[in-house]
Write a protein that holds these residues in place. Structure first.
Motif, PDB file in Angstrom:
ATOM      1  N   LEU A 187       1.046  -1.116   0.081  1.00 48.54           N
ATOM      2  CA  LEU A 187       0.031  -0.009   0.054  1.00 48.54           C
ATOM      3  C   LEU A 187       0.844   1.373   0.016  1.00 48.54           C
ATOM      4  N   ASN A 188       1.074   1.831  -1.004  1.00 45.29           N
ATOM      5  CA  ASN A 188       1.697   3.015  -1.249  1.00 45.29           C
ATOM      6  C   ASN A 188       1.247   4.039  -2.189  1.00 45.29           C
ATOM      7  N   ALA A 189       2.002   4.996  -2.870  1.00 43.11           N
ATOM      8  CA  ALA A 189       1.402   6.232  -3.514  1.00 43.11           C
ATOM      9  C   ALA A 189       0.868   5.812  -4.834  1.00 43.11           C
ATOM     10  N   GLU A 190       1.112   4.471  -5.237  1.00 44.42           N
ATOM     11  CA  GLU A 190       0.471   4.161  -6.415  1.00 44.42           C
ATOM     12  C   GLU A 190      -0.659   3.113  -6.311  1.00 44.42           C
ATOM     13  N   SER A 191      -1.315   3.076  -4.988  1.00 44.60           N
ATOM     14  CA  SER A 191      -2.519   2.473  -4.438  1.00 44.60           C
ATOM     15  C   SER A 191      -3.559   3.127  -5.066  1.00 44.60           C
ATOM     16  N   TYR A 192      -4.792   2.263  -4.648  1.00 41.00           N
ATOM     17  CA  TYR A 192      -6.091   2.840  -5.000  1.00 41.00           C
ATOM     18  C   TYR A 192      -6.296   3.683  -6.272  1.00 41.00           C
ATOM     19  N   ARG A 193      -5.762   2.822  -7.421  1.00 43.42           N
ATOM     20  CA  ARG A 193      -6.065   3.212  -8.646  1.00 43.42           C
ATOM     21  C   ARG A 193      -7.396   2.777  -9.210  1.00 43.42           C
ATOM     22  N   ASP A 194      -8.039   3.411 -10.195  1.00 43.82           N
ATOM     23  CA  ASP A 194      -9.322   3.189 -10.542  1.00 43.82           C
ATOM     24  C   ASP A 194      -9.475   1.950 -11.027  1.00 43.82           C
ATOM     25  N   GLU A 195      -8.628   1.518 -11.707  1.00 48.26           N
ATOM     26  CA  GLU A 195      -8.654  -0.018 -12.100  1.00 48.26           C
ATOM     27  C   GLU A 195      -8.884  -1.106 -11.026  1.00 48.26           C
ATOM     28  N   TYR A 196      -8.178  -0.470  -9.861  1.00 47.73           N
ATOM     29  CA  TYR A 196      -8.369  -1.522  -8.593  1.00 47.73           C
ATOM     30  C   TYR A 196      -9.452  -1.324  -8.191  1.00 47.73           C
ATOM     31  N   LEU A 197     -10.092  -0.171  -7.831  1.00 48.17           N
ATOM     32  CA  LEU A 197     -11.568   0.080  -7.476  1.00 48.17           C
ATOM     33  C   LEU A 197     -12.517  -0.638  -8.236  1.00 48.17           C
ATOM     34  N   ALA A 198     -12.277  -1.034  -9.439  1.00 48.41           N
ATOM     35  CA  ALA A 198     -13.026  -1.735 -10.227  1.00 48.41           C
ATOM     36  C   ALA A 198     -12.776  -3.259 -10.494  1.00 48.41           C
ATOM     37  N   ASN A 199     -11.734  -3.616  -9.879  1.00 54.68           N
ATOM     38  CA  ASN A 199     -11.437  -5.043 -10.121  1.00 54.68           C
ATOM     39  C   ASN A 199     -12.189  -6.114  -9.470  1.00 54.68           C
ATOM     40  N   PRO A 200     -12.860  -7.372 -10.347  1.00 54.63           N
ATOM     41  CA  PRO A 200     -13.782  -8.028  -9.743  1.00 54.63           C
ATOM     42  C   PRO A 200     -13.317  -9.117  -8.563  1.00 54.63           C
ATOM     43  N   GLU A 201     -11.912  -9.421  -8.725  1.00 54.82           N
ATOM     44  CA  GLU A 201     -11.324 -10.205  -7.764  1.00 54.82           C
ATOM     45  C   GLU A 201     -10.977  -9.610  -6.498  1.00 54.82           C
ATOM     46  N   LEU A 202     -10.380  -8.245  -6.499  1.00 55.65           N
ATOM     47  CA  LEU A 202     -10.569  -7.324  -5.409  1.00 55.65           C
ATOM     48  C   LEU A 202     -11.653  -7.033  -4.530  1.00 55.65           C
ATOM     49  N   LEU A 203     -12.739  -6.910  -5.490  1.00 54.77           N
ATOM     50  CA  LEU A 203     -14.128  -6.367  -4.773  1.00 54.77           C
ATOM     51  C   LEU A 203     -14.592  -7.829  -4.247  1.00 54.77           C
ATOM     52  N   ALA A 204     -14.497  -8.876  -4.805  1.00 52.76           N
ATOM     53  CA  ALA A 204     -15.045 -10.163  -4.246  1.00 52.76           C
ATOM     54  C   ALA A 204     -14.310 -10.383  -2.816  1.00 52.76           C
ATOM     55  N   LEU A 205     -13.133  -9.847  -2.784  1.00 55.72           N
ATOM     56  CA  LEU A 205     -12.426  -9.804  -1.455  1.00 55.72           C
ATOM     57  C   LEU A 205     -12.862  -8.950  -0.411  1.00 55.72           C
TER      58      LEU A 205
END
Length: 464
Positions: free
Chosen positions: A346-364
């Motif tokens: 978790l650093n300055a490059e985290s919380y990208r738009d593509e992460y916020l929409a990533n189905p695998e991440l959102l399932a977690l």
């Protein structure tokens, strides 16, 4: 009997570099370095262009430099934009007892003014340290009370610290300084509504506090007046903003042992770009990831939290599980823990738009819940407690107790944060020069030495 603003002015205007303990000098250097780095990182993301355009629209050409770009504008526009940038990634700092983000406002105010007022490095360090200390001490009159009333104390209390800093750098006399602090009480502001929908408005609180401080000091220098009892008066800051009839204000604590006991030692620079209360939970998640836990192993995650944290980072749970913007994610404990477990960082490059929409991440994220930990109280230390149930029936657990969490960042980790932030902001090539300039600031004849090191090779003139 002297008012609190008078007592603070007595101390602050007489404070000299030689009065600072060595660890406070070193902490001030880190505050400067962290402020420049996290602001530069934000300047390269979506937050940056609207702020630069606003600075150039409102401030025009001037003597004060914008972090990350090198454009020069008016002192108020530069202080506003630079301080706002420091808040944008939630990667700045917090005073642990009050949750006020101190350094972004104070450092930005001092550096903006120092560039046109022949301020040397030692004076800049003393001004930043003293104003940071006063910000903390105003906050401890009623720790967390602003938050509990839906207000954002960084913008409110920070404006007072900025007013002291501006008064000193503009060389106001004692009476004018007291007036400046009285005036800024009418300019201080900040609410938390953007935590509901993830919009950016709260980020300007740091910047508006810096601009308010400079404006108030300039008004006072030109003869405008303000109340000496702006803090403790019957219609002053605390009694107007915090209106519970049973609330007791510890006004005596503000000046107690001033210059001997340093509240500034309780400011912690964040290792992760998220809300302060979530930091130890990220420690737990990353520790589990280092131990080999991967998201495909996870059946359910429970975060055990203090009850007062629930409306801050846990509820409403549906909204916290589906943040609409990066800022929304930074104030969501479920999303933050999920991204840490998912990516292992978790650093300055985290919380990208593509992460916020990533189905695998959102399932977690959907498998992360919370439970109240009754053993946790408020105060200076924060506890993280994460329990993970795996698909094969194991229960994994990681705890960062109040005694071993949120300690001062190790030097290597701090410098890696600075390096990565500068890289994110397109100024990775300036890393060594900025480090050297901050390290040698107390020997510098002018703050311009530091600002020259912060000047990018390319980006300053783009979009003019």
């Amino acid at each position: 009997m002297k008012s609190l603003s008078v007592l603070a002015a007595d101390w602050y205007l007489s404070l000299r570099y030689g009065d600072l303990p060595p660890d406070i000098v070193e902490e001030t250097r880190r505050a400067i370095l962290n402020t420049i780095a996290v602001a530069t990182a934000a300047s390269g993301l979506a937050y940056g262009p609207p702020l630069r355009a606003t600075a150039l629209d409102l401030g025009g050409e001037g003597p004060a430099q914008l972090f990350g770009w090198g454009n020069k504008t008016s002192r108020t526009a530069a202080a506003f934009v630079n301080a706002t940038l420091t808040a944008a990634l939630a990667y700045d700092d917090s005073h642990t007892e009050t949750l006020i983000h101190v350094y972004g406002t104070i450092v930005s105010t001092v550096l903006a003014l120092a560039q046109e007022n022949s301020i040397d490095g030692k004076e800049a360090i003393a001004a930043i340290a003293g104003a940071s200390e006063l910000t903390c001490r105003i906050g401890v009159i009623a720790p967390t009370a602003f938050h509990r009333n839906g207000l954002h104390p960084t913008g409110i209390v920070g404006a007072f610290g900025a007013a002291y800093a501006a008064a000193r750098l503009l060389r106001l006399n004692h009476a004018q300084t007291v007036h400046a602090v009285g005036i800024v009480g009418n300019l201080a502001s900040g609410i938390n509504q953007c935590w509901v929908d993830g919009t950016w408005s709260q980020l300007v609180d740091n910047g508006w506090a810096a601009q308010a401080g400079i404006t108030a000091a300039t008004l006072a220098r030109n003869g405008y007046t303000g109340p000496a009892e702006v803090l403790e008066g019957e219609l002053g800051l605390f009694r107007s903003h915090i209106q519970q009839t049973d609330r007791r204000f510890d006004f005596d604590r503000m000046p107690r042992d001033l210059g001997r006991h340093w509240e500034m030692r309780e400011i912690e620079i964040k290792p992760y770009p998220c809300g302060h209360v979530s930091q130890p939970f990220v420690d737990c998640a990353l520790a589990l990831h280092r131990q080999g836990l991967r998201i495909q192993d996870i059946s359910a995650v429970t975060c055990l939290v203090a009850d007062w944290m629930v409306p801050v980072v846990c509820e409403p749970l549906r909204r916290k599980r589906r943040p609409e913007t990066a800022w929304h994610g930074r104030v969501s404990l479920p999303y933050t823990v999920a991204e840490a477990l998912w990516s292992g960082r978790l650093n300055a490059e985290s919380y990208r738009d593509e992460y916020l929409a990533n189905p695998e991440l959102l399932a977690l994220v959907d498998r992360i819940d919370y439970r109240i930990d009754p053993s946790v109280n408020g105060g200076r230390a924060y506890k993280g407690w994460v329990q993970v149930r795996t698909h094969d029936g194991r229960l994994l657990e990681e705890i960062k107790s109040g005694e071993n969490s949120d300690k001062r960042m190790p030097e290597a980790a701090f410098l890696e944060k600075i390096r990565r932030c500068l890289h994110t902001g397109g100024m990775g090539e300036r890393y060594e020069a900025i480090l050297a300039a901050v390290a040698g600031l107390d020997a510098a004849p002018s703050v311009s030495v530091l600002m020259s090191a912060c000047e990018p090779a390319r980006r300053g003139q783009e979009g003019r």
